[in-house]
Design a protein around this motif. Structure first.
Motif, short mmCIF file in Angstrom:
data_model
loop_
_atom_site.label_atom_id
_atom_site.label_comp_id
_atom_site.label_asym_id
_atom_site.label_seq_id
_atom_site.Cartn_x
_atom_site.Cartn_y
_atom_site.Cartn_z
N TYR A 64 0.86 -1.18 0.00
CA TYR A 64 0.00 0.00 0.00
C TYR A 64 0.90 1.22 0.00
CZ TYR A 64 -2.98 3.80 1.40
OH TYR A 64 -3.63 5.00 1.42
N PHE A 65 0.57 2.19 -0.86
CA PHE A 65 1.26 3.47 -0.81
C PHE A 65 0.36 4.56 -1.34
CE2 PHE A 65 2.54 1.62 -4.91
CZ PHE A 65 2.34 2.67 -5.80
N GLU A 66 0.78 5.77 -1.05
CA GLU A 66 0.06 6.94 -1.53
C GLU A 66 0.99 7.71 -2.45
OE1 GLU A 66 -1.20 8.82 2.09
OE2 GLU A 66 -2.67 7.25 2.48
N TYR A 67 0.47 8.13 -3.59
CA TYR A 67 1.24 8.88 -4.56
C TYR A 67 0.79 10.34 -4.49
CZ TYR A 67 3.10 10.67 -8.90
OH TYR A 67 3.76 11.44 -9.83
N VAL A 68 1.74 11.24 -4.27
CA VAL A 68 1.42 12.66 -4.08
C VAL A 68 1.97 13.55 -5.19
CG1 VAL A 68 1.15 12.43 -1.56
CG2 VAL A 68 3.41 12.98 -2.53
N GLY A 69 2.47 12.96 -6.25
CA GLY A 69 2.99 13.74 -7.38
C GLY A 69 1.89 14.05 -8.38
N ASP A 70 2.32 14.54 -9.55
CA ASP A 70 1.33 14.88 -10.57
C ASP A 70 1.55 14.15 -11.89
OD1 ASP A 70 3.54 16.21 -11.53
OD2 ASP A 70 2.77 18.21 -11.14
N ASP A 71 2.52 13.21 -11.93
CA ASP A 71 2.75 12.42 -13.14
C ASP A 71 3.27 11.04 -12.73
OD1 ASP A 71 3.43 11.31 -15.60
OD2 ASP A 71 4.30 13.18 -16.38
N PHE A 72 2.34 10.16 -12.39
CA PHE A 72 2.68 8.84 -11.87
C PHE A 72 3.56 8.06 -12.85
CE2 PHE A 72 1.68 4.30 -11.08
CZ PHE A 72 2.05 4.21 -9.75
N GLU A 73 3.18 8.06 -14.13
CA GLU A 73 3.94 7.30 -15.12
C GLU A 73 5.39 7.79 -15.21
OE1 GLU A 73 0.75 8.40 -15.71
OE2 GLU A 73 -0.09 6.40 -15.42
N ALA A 74 5.58 9.11 -15.22
CA ALA A 74 6.94 9.67 -15.28
C ALA A 74 7.74 9.30 -14.03
CB ALA A 74 6.89 11.18 -15.47
N ASP A 75 7.10 9.36 -12.87
CA ASP A 75 7.81 9.00 -11.64
C ASP A 75 8.15 7.51 -11.61
OD1 ASP A 75 8.19 11.48 -10.40
OD2 ASP A 75 6.19 11.46 -9.52
N MET A 76 7.25 6.67 -12.11
CA MET A 76 7.55 5.23 -12.13
C MET A 76 8.66 4.93 -13.14
SD MET A 76 5.79 4.06 -9.70
CE MET A 76 6.13 5.68 -8.98
N LYS A 77 8.73 5.67 -14.25
CA LYS A 77 9.83 5.51 -15.21
C LYS A 77 11.14 5.95 -14.57
CE LYS A 77 11.46 6.65 -19.85
NZ LYS A 77 12.77 6.22 -19.47
N LYS A 78 11.11 7.06 -13.83
CA LYS A 78 12.31 7.53 -13.13
C LYS A 78 12.82 6.45 -12.18
CE LYS A 78 13.84 11.08 -9.85
NZ LYS A 78 13.47 12.34 -9.15
N MET A 79 11.91 5.82 -11.45
CA MET A 79 12.29 4.77 -10.52
C MET A 79 12.86 3.57 -11.27
SD MET A 79 10.05 2.87 -7.58
CE MET A 79 9.79 4.40 -6.68
N ALA A 80 12.20 3.17 -12.34
CA ALA A 80 12.64 2.01 -13.11
C ALA A 80 13.99 2.24 -13.78
CB ALA A 80 11.58 1.65 -14.15
#
Length: 118
Positions: A64-80
């Protein structure tokens, strides 16, 4: 730039995901997560993920987590794309069994939220 003091806070997006863990790997998985690599923890924060938890029941992991950004896909790409995160995943993935019902491209299967109360 910071928001004015009276500006409403953005509502976080909540995510629940599920995955199986290989029973013989549970203790090793728990040991790694008791001392998460600092670079992994830093990247989670940098990618606008807060209130992150992983729960274990039998051989299932629930995150479980909460996402507080405004571009989930971009943040997940950054992480990946992060090399430390990639190394962490190389250690974690052999311990895990993704669900056969997950969507294409998922490792952790996204879950549908059916109830929430603040």
């Amino acid at each position: 730039m910071t928001a004015p003091e009276n500006a409403p806070e953005a509502t976080p997006q909540r995510y629940g995901m599920v995955l199986k863990i290989r029973p013989e790997k549970i203790e090793e998985y728990k040991a790694y997560h008791a001392e998460v690599w600092p670079g992994v923890a830093k990247m989670i924060t940098e990618c606008n993920i807060t209130n992150y938890s992983i729960y274990l029941k039998d051989d299932y992991l629930f995150s479980y987590f909460e996402y507080v950004g405004d571009d989930f896909e971009a943040d997940m790409k950054k992480m990946a794309d992060d090399s430390v995160t990639q190394e962490w995943w190389e250690v974690m993935m052999p311990m895990q069994d993704p669900l056969p019902t997950r969507q294409e491209g998922e490792w952790w299967a996204n879950m549908e939220e059916v109830f929430h109360q603040d």
